[in-house]
Every structure is written in C-alpha cells, then in structure tokens.
Design a protein around this motif. Sequence first.
Motif, short mmCIF file in Angstrom:
data_model
loop_
_atom_site.label_atom_id
_atom_site.label_comp_id
_atom_site.label_asym_id
_atom_site.label_seq_id
_atom_site.Cartn_x
_atom_site.Cartn_y
_atom_site.Cartn_z
N LEU A 183 -38.55 33.88 109.63
CA LEU A 183 -37.60 32.50 108.96
C LEU A 183 -37.24 32.99 107.58
CD1 LEU A 183 -35.87 30.30 110.11
CD2 LEU A 183 -37.60 28.78 109.41
N LEU A 184 -38.15 33.09 106.80
CA LEU A 184 -38.05 33.52 105.31
C LEU A 184 -37.42 34.92 105.30
CD1 LEU A 184 -38.41 32.82 102.32
CD2 LEU A 184 -40.66 33.55 102.66
N SER A 185 -37.59 35.73 105.76
CA SER A 185 -36.97 37.27 105.79
C SER A 185 -35.79 37.28 106.06
CB SER A 185 -38.10 38.18 106.34
OG SER A 185 -38.15 38.17 107.64
N GLU A 186 -35.45 36.72 107.54
CA GLU A 186 -34.38 37.01 108.20
C GLU A 186 -33.30 35.93 107.60
OE1 GLU A 186 -35.06 36.85 112.35
OE2 GLU A 186 -36.32 38.87 112.19
N LYS A 187 -33.60 34.76 107.50
CA LYS A 187 -32.62 33.31 107.12
C LYS A 187 -32.94 33.13 105.72
CE LYS A 187 -30.33 34.00 110.83
NZ LYS A 187 -28.93 34.46 110.87
N TYR A 188 -33.93 33.51 104.86
CA TYR A 188 -34.17 33.02 103.41
C TYR A 188 -34.34 31.42 103.72
CZ TYR A 188 -32.79 37.63 102.75
OH TYR A 188 -32.45 38.90 102.73
N ILE A 189 -35.16 30.82 104.49
CA ILE A 189 -35.34 29.37 104.72
C ILE A 189 -36.99 29.41 104.71
CG2 ILE A 189 -35.49 27.39 106.16
CD1 ILE A 189 -32.68 28.77 107.58
N SER B 140 -40.16 19.86 104.73
CA SER B 140 -39.99 18.79 103.70
C SER B 140 -38.90 18.10 103.82
CB SER B 140 -40.21 19.38 102.52
OG SER B 140 -40.02 18.40 101.53
N LEU B 141 -38.58 16.86 103.56
CA LEU B 141 -37.59 15.95 103.39
C LEU B 141 -37.03 16.18 101.94
CD1 LEU B 141 -38.30 12.94 105.89
CD2 LEU B 141 -37.00 15.17 106.20
N CYS B 142 -37.69 16.93 101.23
CA CYS B 142 -37.16 17.16 99.74
C CYS B 142 -36.21 18.02 99.50
CB CYS B 142 -38.58 17.10 98.78
SG CYS B 142 -39.79 15.64 98.95
N VAL B 143 -35.35 17.79 100.24
CA VAL B 143 -34.05 18.94 100.20
C VAL B 143 -32.58 18.19 100.26
CG1 VAL B 143 -33.40 21.17 101.07
CG2 VAL B 143 -35.87 20.46 101.46
N PRO B 144 -31.80 18.40 99.23
CA PRO B 144 -30.54 17.82 99.68
C PRO B 144 -29.76 18.11 100.79
CG PRO B 144 -30.68 19.07 97.53
CD PRO B 144 -32.04 19.28 98.40
N GLU B 145 -28.89 17.21 101.47
CA GLU B 145 -28.40 17.32 102.56
C GLU B 145 -27.72 18.68 102.63
OE1 GLU B 145 -26.39 13.77 104.33
OE2 GLU B 145 -27.39 12.63 102.89
N VAL B 146 -26.93 18.89 101.54
CA VAL B 146 -25.82 20.11 101.83
C VAL B 146 -26.73 21.34 101.87
CG1 VAL B 146 -26.24 20.53 99.10
CG2 VAL B 146 -24.25 21.36 100.40
N GLN B 147 -28.11 21.35 101.37
CA GLN B 147 -28.99 22.58 101.70
C GLN B 147 -29.55 22.55 103.27
OE1 GLN B 147 -31.83 23.66 98.81
NE2 GLN B 147 -30.70 23.29 97.11
N ILE B 148 -29.66 21.38 103.63
CA ILE B 148 -29.99 21.41 105.22
C ILE B 148 -29.07 21.79 105.91
CG2 ILE B 148 -31.12 19.99 106.85
CD1 ILE B 148 -32.28 18.03 104.47
N ARG B 149 -27.76 21.33 105.71
CA ARG B 149 -26.62 21.69 106.52
C ARG B 149 -26.33 23.19 106.57
NH1 ARG B 149 -23.82 17.31 108.08
NH2 ARG B 149 -24.28 15.29 106.98
N GLU B 150 -26.67 23.83 105.23
CA GLU B 150 -26.58 25.23 105.17
C GLU B 150 -27.50 26.02 105.97
OE1 GLU B 150 -25.71 29.24 103.97
OE2 GLU B 150 -24.52 27.46 103.90
N ALA B 151 -28.81 25.40 105.87
CA ALA B 151 -29.84 26.10 106.66
C ALA B 151 -29.31 26.02 108.47
CB ALA B 151 -31.28 25.43 106.67
N ILE B 152 -28.71 24.91 108.36
CA ILE B 152 -28.38 24.66 110.23
C ILE B 152 -27.33 25.92 110.38
CG2 ILE B 152 -27.19 23.18 111.54
CD1 ILE B 152 -28.33 20.85 110.41
N GLU B 153 -26.40 26.09 109.39
CA GLU B 153 -25.45 27.15 109.64
C GLU B 153 -25.99 28.51 109.69
OE1 GLU B 153 -22.39 26.58 110.40
OE2 GLU B 153 -22.79 24.37 110.51
N ARG B 154 -27.11 28.56 109.02
CA ARG B 154 -27.53 30.12 109.22
C ARG B 154 -28.42 30.16 110.61
NH1 ARG B 154 -30.79 30.71 103.17
NH2 ARG B 154 -28.78 30.13 101.94
N ILE B 155 -28.89 29.17 110.96
CA ILE B 155 -29.46 29.17 112.11
C ILE B 155 -28.44 29.37 113.33
CG2 ILE B 155 -31.03 28.14 113.75
CD1 ILE B 155 -32.41 29.28 111.18
N LYS B 156 -27.51 28.78 113.27
CA LYS B 156 -26.23 28.93 114.30
C LYS B 156 -25.81 30.25 114.34
CE LYS B 156 -24.42 24.01 114.42
NZ LYS B 156 -23.57 23.14 114.17
N SER B 157 -26.01 30.76 113.22
CA SER B 157 -25.04 32.20 113.18
C SER B 157 -26.43 33.38 113.81
CB SER B 157 -25.16 32.72 111.56
OG SER B 157 -26.22 32.94 110.98
N ILE B 158 -27.34 32.90 114.22
CA ILE B 158 -28.30 33.90 114.80
C ILE B 158 -27.66 34.59 116.21
CG2 ILE B 158 -30.47 33.91 116.19
CD1 ILE B 158 -31.72 32.18 114.32
#
Length: 383
Positions: free
Chosen positions: A340-346, A365-383
């Motif tokens: 996940l870190l090497s392919e999606k930088y999460i 962790s929940l210590c992440v702003p919503e905008v970054q979590i949404r960005e992570a979601i979009e990265r996974i959707k792009s798989i």
Amino acid sequence: MKGFSKRLAHVQEYYFSQKLKEVAKLKAEGKNVINMGIGSPDLPPHRSVIEALNTTASSKHAHGYQGYQGIPALREAIGQFYQDHYQVRLNPDSEILPLMGSKEGIVHVSMAFLDEGDEVLIPNPGYPTYAAACKLAGAHAIAYDLKEENNWEPDFEALKALDLTKVKIMWVNYPHMPTGSRGSKELFQKIIQFGLENDVLIVNDNPYSFILENEPKSILSISGAHEIALELNSLSKTANMAGWRVGWLAGRADLIDAVLKVKSNMDSGMFLGIQRGAIAALSLGKGWYTGLNEEYQRRKMLILELASLLDLDVSKGAVGMFVWAKIKNNQSEIEFVDRLLSEKYIFITPGSIFGSNGAGYVRFSLCVPEVQIREAIERIKSI
C-alpha cells in the motif's frame, strides 16, 4: 570504547522510528505520502490552553526549575478532573504524580517495581513499550492473549493456570490500543479481583477514555483498586497535546512515592507554562469532547469506507483513536502495508508490531484530515 549495554540486545528500535525514515525518504523524492499510521493528533488544543502557555511564558518568573511533583494547582486540577469525569476521589498531595507524558511513566513504573528475574504480564496485542520497559528493567515479559473471539479481553482462566509466583505487574489498557475494545466496569472488576488474589500490581494505561466514548471509565473507580492498581493517563489525545508531553500517574500514596524516587532522578520538572496550559485543558467542559468526537466520527466513517474498498473486515463497536481491521485470505499484514505504501503512498500500521495476535490485522489512525482520507479513497478506487 568497550561496547554497549547488554540490555540493548533485548530492545529494538521502535517500529515507527524506523518506518518514518522510509516515509521521509519517499516524501523527499516528491511522493505525496498519506500517513495514517501514527496517533498524533493533527488538531490544535483549545485556545485557552495556548493562552495559558503564552501568558506564563511571558512572565520573568516562569523559567526556573519546577518541582518534581508538579505545582499544587496542576495536581488539584487532575484530582478535580478525576472527580468530575470518573467519579474517583484522589488526594492531590499524595496520590497524583504529573509526568512528562505517560510513556515515560511506563518506564518509571517498571524501574520502581521490577528486579532482574521478575515477570510481567503484557497484553498481546498491546503497546510495544510495555515489553520494552520490562526488558530494560531486566525482567521477563509474559504475553497474555487477547483475541477477537473474546472481544480482545483477557482469558482469566488461562491466566490463573499460569505460574504467577514471579509476576509482579500486569499491564492493561482499556479502551484498548490497537483494537479499540472499550472495556467495561465488569471487566475492570475481574482484573482487580485477579490482582488481589494473586498479589499482582495492576497498571491501567488510560489515554483513550474520551475518544469516541460517551462513558469515560477509570479502573480506580472499582472497589479494591486502591489496594492493587495504578493508572496512567494523559492529555495527548483528549486535549490534542501530544507534543506537550503531559501525563500523570494516579494511585495509592506509597506506590506513587516509589515511582517518584525514580522520576526525581530522571528529570528536573515540567516547564511552568506547560503546567498552566495543562490546567486549562483539564478544565475544558463536555462541549470540548463532544466537538472533538464529532470530528473523529466523521473521519471514522471515511476510514470505514476506505477499509471496505481494501476488502478489510472492521471490528464493530470499537472506540478510541484508531480503526482496527482484519485482512482477508490470510495475506501477510507486513506485505499488505508495504504494498500500500509503495503503490499508493498510503502508510498504515501492521498489526503484528503489537504482538503475534496482531498478525493478519492492520491499524488506521484517525489523526488524518478528511481531505487526505478522501484522497486515499480516490487512490484506492483508481486501482
């Protein structure tokens, strides 16, 4: 030179200390890494906390050494906090010891009560510092199982079957990190009874009691706890003050005094401005915790969406600052995290760093702003 201490052979560099070097390297290469691994609050403390620090720092009398036990006003504020939120009455003069973060308290407690050859019950999975502090003190760590089928709570029949003659300390941590199991007064009663029956000091590490939890609990509220238990607590999570390093130890006076003997040889007191800020934080009303938890709940719902996209099973009913999730199909959690870190930088945390019972799980962790979590979601959707 003649070499390093033998005790270092039994203690490894903290996982996050190692992994964050890799994350930093990726960032230096221009990669936008989303760090969901560490529970370091990204939200600021209340403005009254900052104001108290600034006002005190402006005083010419604020910059000298402070007492090892903190100023009386800080201990009184902690005592009032325990009365208001946990219905626990503590003597501020003798039953509360402010610390520079509760992590140092884990080492102080270990040094105060353990001798070489003693044994310590360590939760598996659990915070790695419990075992590290035990080993630094020359004692032997005995892992006790926490498993999902038992709601991540101890199996007391299995504990009673152990040879407990050398066991001096049992570390417990509810709400539990990393799984989020909330614990209960009934569980605390069982733990205290176990300690009393086997003459084992119970130490509850309690930094998450307000995060997504409407009924904060302290093990010191349980009948008999005064005889056999200590509790570590902190403002790191509840007041967004992780970097301020404000924690405390609470419990019976003679036990606190034993830890003070260690602490007084390890530091020279907490900066007065930080103590004044801590007093302000301890006086925050329920509105502060409600607002904080509303933010964490929004983030948690997004993390749950992300976990679903990653085909993970999430423990329901969990509280605290993390989401604990199970990997399907017997995949390696280390390989899952690294990919996940090497392919999606999460970056998320592999459960096995918390013990063998964390194998097959990961932690967000929940210590992440919503905008970054949404960005992570979009990265996974792009798989």
